[in-house]
Design a protein around this motif. Structure first.
Motif, mmCIF file in Angstrom:
data_model
loop_
_atom_site.group_PDB
_atom_site.id
_atom_site.type_symbol
_atom_site.label_atom_id
_atom_site.label_comp_id
_atom_site.label_asym_id
_atom_site.label_seq_id
_atom_site.Cartn_x
_atom_site.Cartn_y
_atom_site.Cartn_z
ATOM 1 N N LYS A 14 0.809 -1.225 0.000
ATOM 2 C CA LYS A 14 0.000 0.000 0.000
ATOM 3 C C LYS A 14 0.840 1.273 0.000
ATOM 4 C CE LYS A 14 -3.797 2.139 2.592
ATOM 5 N NZ LYS A 14 -4.703 1.981 3.772
ATOM 6 N N HIS A 15 1.930 1.279 0.728
ATOM 7 C CA HIS A 15 2.716 2.501 0.889
ATOM 8 C C HIS A 15 4.017 2.484 0.081
ATOM 9 C CE1 HIS A 15 -0.107 3.733 3.943
ATOM 10 N NE2 HIS A 15 0.106 2.625 4.635
ATOM 11 N N VAL A 16 4.116 1.591 -0.872
ATOM 12 C CA VAL A 16 5.324 1.496 -1.697
ATOM 13 C C VAL A 16 5.199 2.444 -2.881
ATOM 14 C CG1 VAL A 16 6.769 -0.025 -3.090
ATOM 15 C CG2 VAL A 16 5.706 -0.883 -1.002
ATOM 16 N N HIS A 17 6.236 3.244 -3.102
ATOM 17 C CA HIS A 17 6.219 4.214 -4.192
ATOM 18 C C HIS A 17 6.791 3.581 -5.452
ATOM 19 C CE1 HIS A 17 5.026 7.431 -1.496
ATOM 20 N NE2 HIS A 17 5.997 7.082 -0.662
ATOM 21 N N VAL A 18 5.942 3.428 -6.442
ATOM 22 C CA VAL A 18 6.345 2.847 -7.725
ATOM 23 C C VAL A 18 5.837 3.742 -8.846
ATOM 24 C CG1 VAL A 18 6.568 0.445 -6.965
ATOM 25 C CG2 VAL A 18 4.307 1.342 -7.591
ATOM 26 N N ALA A 19 5.987 3.306 -10.082
ATOM 27 C CA ALA A 19 5.543 4.101 -11.229
ATOM 28 C C ALA A 19 4.020 4.174 -11.266
ATOM 29 C CB ALA A 19 6.085 3.489 -12.515
ATOM 30 N N PRO A 20 3.470 5.232 -11.827
ATOM 31 C CA PRO A 20 2.007 5.373 -11.902
ATOM 32 C C PRO A 20 1.391 4.368 -12.865
ATOM 33 C CG PRO A 20 3.083 7.119 -13.141
ATOM 34 C CD PRO A 20 4.171 6.395 -12.400
ATOM 35 N N GLY B 85 -0.264 4.689 -15.508
ATOM 36 C CA GLY B 85 -0.131 4.977 -16.922
ATOM 37 C C GLY B 85 1.279 4.836 -17.467
ATOM 38 N N ALA B 86 2.224 4.423 -16.622
ATOM 39 C CA ALA B 86 3.615 4.278 -17.057
ATOM 40 C C ALA B 86 3.766 3.101 -18.003
ATOM 41 C CB ALA B 86 4.524 4.099 -15.845
ATOM 42 N N THR B 87 4.847 3.092 -18.765
ATOM 43 C CA THR B 87 5.122 1.958 -19.652
ATOM 44 C C THR B 87 5.553 0.762 -18.812
ATOM 45 O OG1 THR B 87 7.468 2.482 -19.913
ATOM 46 C CG2 THR B 87 5.916 3.555 -21.428
ATOM 47 N N LEU B 88 5.535 -0.403 -19.434
ATOM 48 C CA LEU B 88 5.960 -1.610 -18.726
ATOM 49 C C LEU B 88 7.400 -1.480 -18.259
ATOM 50 C CD1 LEU B 88 5.440 -4.515 -17.790
ATOM 51 C CD2 LEU B 88 6.099 -5.288 -20.086
ATOM 52 N N THR B 89 8.270 -0.971 -19.106
ATOM 53 C CA THR B 89 9.676 -0.804 -18.723
ATOM 54 C C THR B 89 9.815 0.139 -17.543
ATOM 55 O OG1 THR B 89 10.426 -1.235 -20.986
ATOM 56 C CG2 THR B 89 11.959 -0.091 -19.531
ATOM 57 N N GLU B 90 9.079 1.223 -17.554
ATOM 58 C CA GLU B 90 9.127 2.174 -16.436
ATOM 59 C C GLU B 90 8.641 1.521 -15.146
ATOM 60 O OE1 GLU B 90 8.363 6.338 -18.937
ATOM 61 O OE2 GLU B 90 6.668 5.199 -18.117
ATOM 62 N N LYS B 91 7.602 0.709 -15.261
ATOM 63 C CA LYS B 91 7.081 0.038 -14.065
ATOM 64 C C LYS B 91 8.107 -0.939 -13.492
ATOM 65 C CE LYS B 91 2.091 0.259 -14.818
ATOM 66 N NZ LYS B 91 0.841 -0.529 -14.936
ATOM 67 N N VAL B 92 8.767 -1.673 -14.376
ATOM 68 C CA VAL B 92 9.764 -2.645 -13.907
ATOM 69 C C VAL B 92 10.952 -1.934 -13.285
ATOM 70 C CG1 VAL B 92 11.288 -4.518 -14.579
ATOM 71 C CG2 VAL B 92 9.030 -4.337 -15.627
ATOM 72 N N LYS B 93 11.423 -0.871 -13.890
ATOM 73 C CA LYS B 93 12.571 -0.143 -13.349
ATOM 74 C C LYS B 93 12.284 0.419 -11.964
ATOM 75 C CE LYS B 93 15.049 1.014 -17.587
ATOM 76 N NZ LYS B 93 15.561 2.098 -18.478
ATOM 77 N N ALA B 94 11.002 0.721 -11.705
ATOM 78 C CA ALA B 94 10.619 1.232 -10.388
ATOM 79 C C ALA B 94 10.703 0.166 -9.302
ATOM 80 C CB ALA B 94 9.210 1.805 -10.449
ATOM 81 N N LEU B 95 10.845 -1.102 -9.695
ATOM 82 C CA LEU B 95 10.976 -2.191 -8.715
ATOM 83 C C LEU B 95 12.420 -2.371 -8.258
ATOM 84 C CD1 LEU B 95 8.704 -4.886 -10.451
ATOM 85 C CD2 LEU B 95 8.117 -3.491 -8.453
ATOM 86 N N LYS B 96 13.345 -1.683 -8.894
ATOM 87 C CA LYS B 96 14.760 -1.837 -8.558
ATOM 88 C C LYS B 96 15.007 -1.502 -7.083
ATOM 89 C CE LYS B 96 19.429 -0.522 -10.018
ATOM 90 N NZ LYS B 96 20.241 0.225 -11.007
#
Length: 350
Positions: free
Chosen positions: A126-132, A134-145
């Motif tokens: 719930k409180h984890v900051h990741v990509a929004p 509407g972000a691309t798949l690559t952007e979403k994955v990079k936010a998991l780093k």
């Protein structure tokens, strides 16, 4: 995998007696048609097996499937080990485990499609900051780093998805994230996400729906809803056996497929009330709102028949190669036993 198979055979042996027990081809009595079965978890992928048992479809084919309750082995590697060691005759898991068995020199035979979708989701706390959204798949994955990501265990389909996604984004899941082995108990996984022990999890449905409705987290990346176009339509959840079991228990395996065929037909034709009643027995912890959310998933992802098409199989091959999980794949005809599937469907009738 070979070392893991050897180490886990004894652990898995608790789920049943040797696959060499009675039940060979040509048997005509319920006493002789027997199979030992185990599965990786209680996810929606194995709902057809539950329905076949609960509604008496196996029994109608003079087949006894045990043990009861079904052993939940926790990781696909343990399912593979139990099959290789002879303590189960049929395993319920994912294509990753069938490929791993083949890579280890075993002779797996896929005998039923259970889910025609990569039904594992990436769920964030719930409180984890990741990509929004509407972000691309690559952007979403990079936010998991750098995050702590829960998986069921090494070599699993949950780890395979993380491996694939990180590679897609030019990263390495082993060094760019911390993978935490959580096992297959959904309640424990939700607790780990809620407490912050992990920031995200890779886990089978319906955990993402549970996390969302309970306010613990949200589904972040979902192959099944089309977030990863390359995985659309993949055969992922499967039942598989091996060549030795087929040689000794072919009729029993065909009867198993017949039961699955009848169960999958029911899932696509039964009333919502019937489906709700069955789900409440299969997953008693689901709230009424969760049951309502899961029924559409079952009907969109579980196939109408256990047939494994060559096209869906190739999508699975492409995924595993792209993730670096396999270099070469068995041919479709080598690993998918279409003749057994066809025989089972004939037994099931129209």
């Amino acid at each position: 995998l070979s070392a893991l198979l050897a180490g886990l055979v004894l652990l898995a042996a608790a789920c049943g007696s040797s696959a060499s027990s009675s039940g060979g081809g040509g048997a005509t009595t319920a006493q002789k048609l027997t199979l030992n079965y185990g599965q990786v978890s209680s996810s929606i992928a194995f709902f057809p097996v539950f329905v076949a048992q609960h509604n008496g479809y196996f029994a109608a084919e003079h087949l006894t499937v045990g043990p009861n309750p079904v052993p939940i082995l926790g990781t696909g590697a343990k399912v593979a080990a139990a099959l290789a060691g002879g303590s189960i005759d049929v395993g319920g898991s994912v294509m990753t485990d069938a490929f791993n068995l083949a890579k280890a020199g075993q002779h797996p035979k896929v005998i039923a499609a259970l889910v025609n979708a990569y039904y594992i989701d990436i769920v964030v706390g719930k409180h984890v900051h990741v990509a929004p959204a509407g972000a691309t798949l690559t952007e979403k994955v990079k936010a998991l780093k750098g995050l702590k990501i829960g998986i069921t265990g090494p070599g699993s389909g949950t780890e395979a998805l993380i491996t694939y996604l990180f590679k897609l984004a030019g990263m390495n899941a082993q060094t760019d994230a911390t993978l935490v082995n959580l096992g297959a108990d959904a309640t424990a996984v939700l607790d780990a996400l809620k407490s912050g022990r992990v920031n995200a999890v890779s886990f089978a449905q319906p955990l993402g729906q549970q996390a969302t409705l309970s306010g613990i987290g949200a589904i972040y990346i979902s192959p099944a809803r089309g977030d990863i176009p390359a995985l659309t339509g993949e055969v992922q959840g499967v039942a598989f056996t091996d060549a030795a079991v087929l040689a000794n228990k072919k009729q029993a395996v065909e009867a198993f497929v017949a039961g699955i065929a009848q169960a999958e037909h029911l899932i696509h034709t039964a009333s919502t009330a019937t489906m709700s009643s069955l789900l409440k027995v299969y997953l008693p912890d689901l709230s009424p709102s969760m049951v309502a959310a899961v029924i559409p998933l079952l009907r969109s992802e579980i196939p109408a028949t256990p047939v494994v098409s060559a096209r869906r199989y190739q999508i699975a091959v492409n995924f595993h190669k792209a993730a670096g999980l396999i270099a070469d794949s068995p041919s479709y005809g080598t690993i998918v036993d279409s003749s057994v599937i066809s025989a089972g469907m004939r037994m099931a009738g129209p």
